[in-house]
Design a protein around this motif. Structure first.
Motif, PDB file in Angstrom:
ATOM      1  N   ASP A 362      -4.895 -13.293   2.829  1.00  0.00           N
ATOM      2  CA  ASP A 362      -5.048 -11.981   2.212  1.00  0.00           C
ATOM      3  C   ASP A 362      -6.120 -12.066   1.127  1.00  0.00           C
ATOM      4  O   ASP A 362      -5.895 -12.633   0.057  1.00  0.00           O
ATOM      5  CB  ASP A 362      -3.717 -11.528   1.616  1.00  0.00           C
ATOM      6  CG  ASP A 362      -3.814 -10.131   1.006  1.00  0.00           C
ATOM      7  OD1 ASP A 362      -4.873  -9.488   1.156  1.00  0.00           O
ATOM      8  OD2 ASP A 362      -2.834  -9.702   0.370  1.00  0.00           O
ATOM      9  N   LEU A 363      -7.297 -11.488   1.402  1.00  0.00           N
ATOM     10  CA  LEU A 363      -8.400 -11.518   0.449  1.00  0.00           C
ATOM     11  C   LEU A 363      -8.645 -10.141  -0.158  1.00  0.00           C
ATOM     12  O   LEU A 363      -9.775  -9.759  -0.458  1.00  0.00           O
ATOM     13  CB  LEU A 363      -9.680 -12.033   1.130  1.00  0.00           C
ATOM     14  CG  LEU A 363      -9.627 -13.488   1.598  1.00  0.00           C
ATOM     15  CD1 LEU A 363     -10.935 -13.889   2.258  1.00  0.00           C
ATOM     16  CD2 LEU A 363      -9.332 -14.416   0.428  1.00  0.00           C
ATOM     17  N   THR A 364      -7.570  -9.419  -0.364  1.00  0.00           N
ATOM     18  CA  THR A 364      -7.675  -8.130  -1.043  1.00  0.00           C
ATOM     19  C   THR A 364      -7.957  -8.352  -2.523  1.00  0.00           C
ATOM     20  O   THR A 364      -7.333  -9.201  -3.163  1.00  0.00           O
ATOM     21  CB  THR A 364      -6.370  -7.327  -0.891  1.00  0.00           C
ATOM     22  OG1 THR A 364      -6.042  -7.222   0.488  1.00  0.00           O
ATOM     23  CG2 THR A 364      -6.510  -5.939  -1.493  1.00  0.00           C
ATOM     24  N   ASP A 365      -8.907  -7.597  -3.083  1.00  0.00           N
ATOM     25  CA  ASP A 365      -9.158  -7.682  -4.521  1.00  0.00           C
ATOM     26  C   ASP A 365      -7.881  -7.364  -5.270  1.00  0.00           C
ATOM     27  O   ASP A 365      -7.124  -6.454  -4.892  1.00  0.00           O
ATOM     28  CB  ASP A 365     -10.260  -6.705  -4.935  1.00  0.00           C
ATOM     29  CG  ASP A 365     -11.624  -7.106  -4.396  1.00  0.00           C
ATOM     30  OD1 ASP A 365     -11.759  -8.251  -3.934  1.00  0.00           O
ATOM     31  OD2 ASP A 365     -12.544  -6.269  -4.423  1.00  0.00           O
ATOM     32  N   ARG A 366      -7.637  -8.093  -6.368  1.00  0.00           N
ATOM     33  CA  ARG A 366      -6.368  -7.932  -7.085  1.00  0.00           C
ATOM     34  C   ARG A 366      -6.576  -8.038  -8.586  1.00  0.00           C
ATOM     35  O   ARG A 366      -7.524  -8.675  -9.058  1.00  0.00           O
ATOM     36  CB  ARG A 366      -5.365  -8.967  -6.606  1.00  0.00           C
ATOM     37  CG  ARG A 366      -5.804 -10.405  -6.839  1.00  0.00           C
ATOM     38  CD  ARG A 366      -5.088 -11.364  -5.905  1.00  0.00           C
ATOM     39  NE  ARG A 366      -5.427 -11.090  -4.511  1.00  0.00           N
ATOM     40  CZ  ARG A 366      -4.873 -11.727  -3.478  1.00  0.00           C
ATOM     41  NH1 ARG A 366      -3.959 -12.651  -3.691  1.00  0.00           N
ATOM     42  NH2 ARG A 366      -5.214 -11.430  -2.247  1.00  0.00           N
ATOM     43  N   TYR A 367      -5.649  -7.421  -9.287  1.00  0.00           N
ATOM     44  CA  TYR A 367      -5.693  -7.408 -10.752  1.00  0.00           C
ATOM     45  C   TYR A 367      -4.265  -7.508 -11.269  1.00  0.00           C
ATOM     46  O   TYR A 367      -3.347  -6.857 -10.756  1.00  0.00           O
ATOM     47  CB  TYR A 367      -6.356  -6.124 -11.258  1.00  0.00           C
ATOM     48  CG  TYR A 367      -6.264  -5.925 -12.750  1.00  0.00           C
ATOM     49  CD1 TYR A 367      -7.052  -6.665 -13.621  1.00  0.00           C
ATOM     50  CD2 TYR A 367      -5.379  -4.997 -13.294  1.00  0.00           C
ATOM     51  CE1 TYR A 367      -6.968  -6.487 -14.990  1.00  0.00           C
ATOM     52  CE2 TYR A 367      -5.290  -4.811 -14.660  1.00  0.00           C
ATOM     53  CZ  TYR A 367      -6.091  -5.556 -15.505  1.00  0.00           C
ATOM     54  OH  TYR A 367      -5.998  -5.383 -16.865  1.00  0.00           O
ATOM     55  N   SER A 368      -4.053  -8.340 -12.278  1.00  0.00           N
ATOM     56  CA  SER A 368      -2.719  -8.469 -12.880  1.00  0.00           C
ATOM     57  C   SER A 368      -2.832  -8.334 -14.387  1.00  0.00           C
ATOM     58  O   SER A 368      -3.815  -8.753 -15.001  1.00  0.00           O
ATOM     59  CB  SER A 368      -2.085  -9.813 -12.520  1.00  0.00           C
ATOM     60  OG  SER A 368      -2.828 -10.885 -13.059  1.00  0.00           O
ATOM     61  N   GLU A 369      -1.789  -7.752 -14.974  1.00  0.00           N
ATOM     62  CA  GLU A 369      -1.724  -7.517 -16.416  1.00  0.00           C
ATOM     63  C   GLU A 369      -0.333  -7.912 -16.889  1.00  0.00           C
ATOM     64  O   GLU A 369       0.659  -7.285 -16.520  1.00  0.00           O
ATOM     65  CB  GLU A 369      -1.998  -6.046 -16.719  1.00  0.00           C
ATOM     66  CG  GLU A 369      -2.006  -5.686 -18.186  1.00  0.00           C
ATOM     67  CD  GLU A 369      -2.214  -4.203 -18.402  1.00  0.00           C
ATOM     68  OE1 GLU A 369      -1.309  -3.416 -18.015  1.00  0.00           O
ATOM     69  OE2 GLU A 369      -3.269  -3.821 -18.915  1.00  0.00           O
ATOM     70  N   ASN A 370      -0.264  -8.943 -17.696  1.00  0.00           N
ATOM     71  CA  ASN A 370       1.025  -9.481 -18.130  1.00  0.00           C
ATOM     72  C   ASN A 370       1.121  -9.386 -19.646  1.00  0.00           C
ATOM     73  O   ASN A 370       0.338 -10.004 -20.372  1.00  0.00           O
ATOM     74  CB  ASN A 370       1.165 -10.936 -17.681  1.00  0.00           C
ATOM     75  CG  ASN A 370       2.572 -11.459 -17.883  1.00  0.00           C
ATOM     76  OD1 ASN A 370       3.444 -10.750 -18.386  1.00  0.00           O
ATOM     77  ND2 ASN A 370       2.799 -12.705 -17.511  1.00  0.00           N
ATOM     78  N   LYS A 371       2.082  -8.621 -20.138  1.00  0.00           N
ATOM     79  CA  LYS A 371       2.306  -8.461 -21.573  1.00  0.00           C
ATOM     80  C   LYS A 371       3.651  -9.087 -21.934  1.00  0.00           C
ATOM     81  O   LYS A 371       4.668  -8.773 -21.320  1.00  0.00           O
ATOM     82  CB  LYS A 371       2.299  -6.987 -21.976  1.00  0.00           C
ATOM     83  CG  LYS A 371       0.960  -6.290 -21.778  1.00  0.00           C
ATOM     84  CD  LYS A 371       1.011  -4.846 -22.250  1.00  0.00           C
ATOM     85  CE  LYS A 371      -0.342  -4.173 -22.096  1.00  0.00           C
ATOM     86  NZ  LYS A 371      -0.300  -2.751 -22.552  1.00  0.00           N
ATOM     87  N   GLU A 372       3.632  -9.954 -22.938  1.00  0.00           N
ATOM     88  CA  GLU A 372       4.855 -10.596 -23.408  1.00  0.00           C
ATOM     89  C   GLU A 372       5.003 -10.375 -24.905  1.00  0.00           C
ATOM     90  O   GLU A 372       4.009 -10.375 -25.645  1.00  0.00           O
ATOM     91  CB  GLU A 372       4.840 -12.096 -23.094  1.00  0.00           C
ATOM     92  CG  GLU A 372       4.826 -12.412 -21.614  1.00  0.00           C
ATOM     93  CD  GLU A 372       4.822 -13.904 -21.320  1.00  0.00           C
ATOM     94  OE1 GLU A 372       4.713 -14.680 -22.290  1.00  0.00           O
ATOM     95  OE2 GLU A 372       4.923 -14.286 -20.146  1.00  0.00           O
ATOM     96  N   ARG A 373       6.237 -10.171 -25.331  1.00  0.00           N
ATOM     97  CA  ARG A 373       6.539  -9.992 -26.755  1.00  0.00           C
ATOM     98  C   ARG A 373       7.760 -10.836 -27.085  1.00  0.00           C
ATOM     99  O   ARG A 373       8.760 -10.816 -26.379  1.00  0.00           O
ATOM    100  CB  ARG A 373       6.836  -8.515 -27.078  1.00  0.00           C
ATOM    101  CG  ARG A 373       5.710  -7.554 -26.756  1.00  0.00           C
ATOM    102  CD  ARG A 373       4.551  -7.718 -27.737  1.00  0.00           C
ATOM    103  NE  ARG A 373       3.516  -6.723 -27.511  1.00  0.00           N
ATOM    104  CZ  ARG A 373       2.515  -6.862 -26.656  1.00  0.00           C
ATOM    105  NH1 ARG A 373       2.429  -7.971 -25.935  1.00  0.00           N
ATOM    106  NH2 ARG A 373       1.608  -5.922 -26.510  1.00  0.00           N
TER     107      ARG A 373
END
Length: 763
Positions: A362-373
Motif C-alpha cells: 500500500d503506497l497511498t500517501d499518508r499523514y499522521s498527527e499524534n498529540k500527547e499530554r
C-alpha cells in the motif's frame, strides 16, 4: 647548632601552617574529614629549597559505596563541552555512537534534575543533554544502589543532574552573605550555535538562582542503508537507502527561590520550562525483489517530513524544618506539578516507476498527527531522626497521580481514517511508604530498608483498537548495603537492591505506526512491570594523586521487556514489545584519575560486561561480551593554556535478536582564561576515526523467517568556539538547600528511537 636546627624546623612548620591557612580561605581548597563518604579531596605538599609549594588536585569525583558524584563545575572541559560529552566521563555511564545513554550497562534508569523528575529528561535524555552546555551543570550523580528513600523505578538506578545554582539553606542567613554571581556564555560552530546566562545570589533571608539556555543544532545528513531477506514461502529481498537532515532548536529556563522563615525552617520555590522541536526532512529509495515481485522487482521512493515538539513545565514548593537543636532531626514536605505536552507529525509521499506492482504494498500517501499530554502531581513527606549515637531512622510517604492522554489521527490521501486512529486516557496513581535504618559503628556502615508501592492503573479508549481496563498491584522493594573502611582513604562495600521498571506510554500505546508501507510498529497495553535484582561489590581508594573506583555487579531479570519483530499474514514486518526475556548481565567498571604532575592529569573510565538473554516464548537466545573505554589527558601548557584530549571506543553490543557494532571517537579542546579568569575562550573539536570522520554503525537482527542488516553513517566531524564571562561581587558559596522528590514513573526507551539516532552535536 641544635638550637639553630630547632628554629629552622619551627620556621618551616610555621610556613606550612600559614600557607595552609591562606589556601583554606580560598575557593581552591576544601577541608574534609576522612570518613567513608567524605575523604575525597587531596593535597600534596612538596618542600623545595627556596620555599614551599602547595599542589591541590581538584575533587572531580566523590566516591561512595552506593553513589558516585562527578563534579562537573571543577572540570576544565565544562567550559567547552556539552552535558552529553561530560556524561562520557562519568563513572558507570556510557554513551554509544548514536548517543543512547546507559547506566551500569542498562538503558532503564531514572533521570532527575536537582533531585526532582523532569519528564523531558526521561523521554529524550540524549537529545537534551547534547543541547545543554556543561557550564550549566554543577555535578552529576550516579546512584547505583538507591535505598528505600528512593522510588523503586529505574532498573539501573538514578542519574541526577544538579544544576549550577546557589541556594540558601543555612536557616537564618546573615546579610553579610549578600551578593551575586553569574556568567554568560556564547558558542558557535559548524553544526550548532547557542547562548546561556546564569545568575545567583542572596539578599538577607532570600536567595535566588536563574538560568536560561538556547541552542540550535544542524547535525548534518545521516544516511542509512538496509538489507532485509525473507525466507520461506514468501521469500523476498528488500534494500533501501535513506537520508535525513534534522534541525533542532532547544530552550531551557529555570528559576529557584529560597527563604529562611526563621532559624529552623525555610521554604523553597522552583519553576522551569524545557522545550525542543525537531524538523527532519528525509528521502528513502527502496527496491523490492524476489519471486512474488516478478523477475525485475520494483522500486519506490518516499519523501518523509517529520515535525516533533516537546515541552515540559515544572514547578515545586517545599517546606523544611529542623526538629531539634542539633539539626539532626528534620521534616520536609514537598508538592510538585509537571505538565508535558508533545506533538509528533509525519507526512509521507510515495512515488514509483511500475504502478502494476503496487498491489503488493500500500503506497497511498499518508499523514499522521499524534498529540500527547501528561500532567503529574506529587505530594511527599520525608522524616529523619537519630535513634541513638549509631542509628538513624529515615521514613516517609508519597502520593503520585499522573494522567496521560494520547490523540493520534491518521489520514490517507488527506482523508481522515477513523479506523486507523486512536484516542485514550491513561491514569496512574501510586501510594508509597518507606522506612530505612542507617547505622555506623567503628569502620563499619550498614543501611537497610523496605519500600512498598501500591499502583492503580486505569485506561479508557475513546477511539481505536484497545479495550478499557483497570488493574492494581503492589511491590515490596528491599535494599541493603554494608561498607567497611579499609583505611582513612579506602573503603569496600557490598550492595543489594531490587528495582522495577513500569512500561511507559511509548511501550503501552497500541497505536499502529504505518508510516513505512512495509513495516508496522506499535506498543503492547498488556505489558507487566519489569523486576530486576542487582548485587554489587564496590572498592574505592583516593589519595593525593590517584583516585580509583572498581565496581563489580550482577543484574538479573526474569520478565525483561524486549522489542521483537515478526512477519504477519499480510507479509508486513511487525515490531512490538513483550515481557518475554530472561536477562543476566555481569559488569566490571573501572574509573581512575591520576594526577601525574600538577599540570598533568590522566583520566580513564571504562568497563567490560557479559550479557545473556533468553526467551522461551520466542525460542531465541543471544549472549556476548561488550567493552567500552574513554581515556585521555588534561594538560596545562605554557601561558596557562588548558588542553584536553580523549579517545572514546566501544565494541559490539548484544540484544535478544541481534547485535550492534562498536565505534571510535576522538575529541579535544583548548581553553585560555583572561581578565583575572573572568573571560574564558575555548575551542573544541570532535571526529570519528576512519570513514572520513563519520561513524559507520552496523546492526544485525535475526528472527523467524528473516534477517535484517543495517548500516548507519553518522556525521561526526564538528568544531566550535565558545566565550564565557563570569561576573559578580562575592565569591561566597551559599549552602545548598537539599530537597528530594523522586518520580514513580519512567518511560523505557528503545535504542532504535529516531530521537536518539541523530549524530552527536557539539556546542
Amino acid at each position: 647548632m641544635k638550637q639553630t636546627n630547632f628554629f629552622r624546623a619551627m620556621l618551616a612548620t610555621m610556613m606550612l601552617t600559614l600557607s595552609a591557612t591562606v589556601m583554606a580561605q580560598t575557593d581552591s581548597l576544601e577541608v574534609v574529614y576522612a570518613t567513608d563518604s567524605q575523604a575525597q579531596d587531596s593535597v600534596t605538599w612538596s618542600k623545595e629549597l627556596d620555599g614551599v609549594e602547595i599542589v591541590h588536585q581538584k575533587r572531580l569525583v566523590k566516591m561512595e559505596v552506593d553513589k558516585m558524584t562527578y563534579k562537573v563545575s571543577e572540570d576544565e572541559d565544562a567550559k567547552s563541552y556539552t552535558v552529553l560529552d561530560m556524561l562520557r566521563k562519568v563513572p558507570m555511564v556510557t554513551v554509544d555512537g548514536q548517543d543512547n545513554i546507559s547506566v551500569n550497562g542498562s538503558s532503564s534508569f531514572k533521570v532527575y534534575v536537582d533531585g526532582k523528575p523532569n519528564m523531558m529528561m526521561s523521554s529524550a535524555p540524549s537529545q537534551i543533554f547534547k543541547s545543554m552546555p556543561a557550564s550549566a551543570v554543577k555535578s552529576i550523580e550516579v546512584v547505583t544502589n538507591p535505598g528505600a528513600k528512593y522510588d523503586a523505578e529505574g532498573g539501573a538506578g538514578v542519574l541526577n543532574i544538579i544544576m549550577n545554582k546557589e541556594m540558601t539553606g543555612g536557616m537564618g542567613g546573615s546579610s553579610s552573605m549578600n551578593g551575586y554571581n553569574g556568567n554568560i556564555r556564547l558558542s558557535a560552530g559548524n553544526k550548532s550555535y547557542g547562548a546561556s546566562a546564569f545568575v545567583s545570589g542572596q539578599q538577607g533571608k532570600l536567595s535566588y538562582s536563574a538560568n536560561v539556555t538556547y541552542s540550535h543544532q544542524n547535525p548534518g545528513t545521516t544516511t542509512t542503508m538496509m538489507e532485509r531477506e525473507q525466507t520461506g514461502a514468501m521469500a523476498s529481498t528488500m534494500t533501501s537507502e535513506s537520508s535525513t537532515k534534522p534541525k533542532i532548536p532547544f530552550t531551557m529556563g529555570n528559576l529557584t527561590l529560597g527563604y529562611d522563615i526563621d532559624s529552623v525552617s525555610s521554604i523553597g520555590l522552583t519553576a522551569g520550562i524545557t522545550g525542543f522541536s525537531m524538523k527532519n526532512d528525509g528521502h528513502t529509495s527502496t527496491r523490492m525483489g524476489g519471486n512474488m515481485y516478478g523477475g525485475n522487482g520494483f522500486v519506490y521512493d518516499n519523501d518523509l517530513t517529520m515535525k516533533n515538539s516537546r515541552t515540559s513545565f515544572n514547578g515545586s514548593l517545599d517546606y523544611q524544618r529542623f526538629l531539634n537543636r542539633e539539626r539532626t532531626s528534620s521534616l520536609t514536605v514537598t508538592y510538585q506539578l509537571t505538565y508535558a505536552p508533545s506533538n509528533n507529525d509525519q507526512n509521507s509521499k510515495f512515488s514509483w516507476g511500475n504502478p502494476s506492482q503496487t498491489s503488493y504494498i500500500d503506497l497511498t500517501d499518508r499523514y499522521s498527527e499524534n498529540k500527547e499530554r501528561t500532567t503529574d502531581h506529587i505530594l511527599q513527606a520525608d522524616y529523619t531522626t537519630p535513634l541513638s549515637k549509631v542509628f538513624t531512622l529515615n521514613a516517609g510517604m508519597k502520593l503520585s497521580y499522573r494522567k496521560a492522554t494520547s490523540d493520534a489521527k491518521y489520514y490517507l490521501q488527506d482523508v481522515y481514517n477513523e479506523a486507523l486512529s486512536s484516542e485514550y486516557d491513561f491514569n496512574n496513581t501510586i501510594l508509597a511508604g518507606y522506612s530505612e535504618l542507617v547505622s555506623r559503628f567503628g569502620k563499619w556502615g550498614v543501611k537497610a530498608g523496605l519500600r512498598y508501592e501500591q499502583t492503580w492503573q486505569k485506561v479508557e479508549y475513546h477511539l481505536g483498537n484497545g479495550e478499557d481496563f483497570t488493574t492494581q498491584y503492589g511491590n515490596l522493594v528491599p535494599s541493603a548495603s554494608v561498607s567497611y573502611n579499609l583505611s582513612p582513604s579506602s573503603n569496600l562495600g557490598l550492595t543489594y537492591n531490587m528495582r522495577i521498571s513500569r512500561p511507559g506510554i511509548t511501550y503501552l500505546n497500541p497505536y499502529v505506526d504505518r508510516s513505512n508501507p512495509t513495516e508496522l510498529s506499535y506498543g503492547n497495553p498488556d505489558l507487566d512491570t519489569e523486576k530486576s535484582h542487582n548485587v554489587g561489590l564496590v572498592f574505592n581508594t583516593f589519595g593525593p594523586k590517584l583516585m580509583v573506583n572498581v565496581n563489580l555487579s550482577h543484574n538479573f531479570t526474569d520478565n525483561a521487556i524486549e522489542q521483537y519483530s515478526f512477519y504477519d499474514n499480510n507479509n508486513l514486518l511487525n515490531s512490538t514489545y513483550a515481557n518475554t526475556a530472561k536477562r543476566h548481565q555481569t559488569s566490571l567498571s573501572v574509573f581512575a584519575n591520576w594526577m601525574v604532575h600538577k599540570n598533568t592529569r590522566i583520566f580513564l573510565n571504562g568497563g567490560v560486561d557479559y550479557s545473556d538473554l533468553r526467551s522461551k516464548a520466542l525460542d531465541m537466545s543471544n549472549n556476548g561480551w561488550h567493552a567500552n573505554l574513554m581515556g585521555g589527558v588534561q594538560q596545562t601548557l605554557p601561558w596557562n593554556i588548558k588542553l584536553s584530549g580523549y579517545l572514546i571506543t566501544s565494541t559490539k553490543s548484544y540484544s535478544l535478536q541481534g547485535w550492534s557494532s562498536g565505534f571510535n571517537l576522538l575529541t579535544a579542546s583548548l581553553s585560555k582564561s583572561f581578565l583575572d579568569d573572568k573571560l574564558t575562550v575555548s575551542v573544541m573539536g570532535l571526529t570519528g576515526l576512519g570513514n572520513g570522520g563519520a561513524l559507520n554503525i552496523e546492526s544485525h537482527t535475526a528472527g523467524k523467517g528473516f534477517t535484517n542488516h543495517m548500516q548507519v553513517k553518522v556525521p561526526m566531524q564538528s568544531f566550535s568556539i565558545s566565550l564565557a564571562y563570569t561576573f559578580g561581587n562575592t565569591k561566597k558559596q551559599f549552602r545548598e538547600r537539599q530537597t528530594r522528590v523522586e518520580n514513580d514513573y519512567i518511560e523505557q526507551r528503545s535504542q532504535g528511537e529516531v530521537i536518539n539516532s541523530v549524530g552527536n552535536v557539539q556546542q
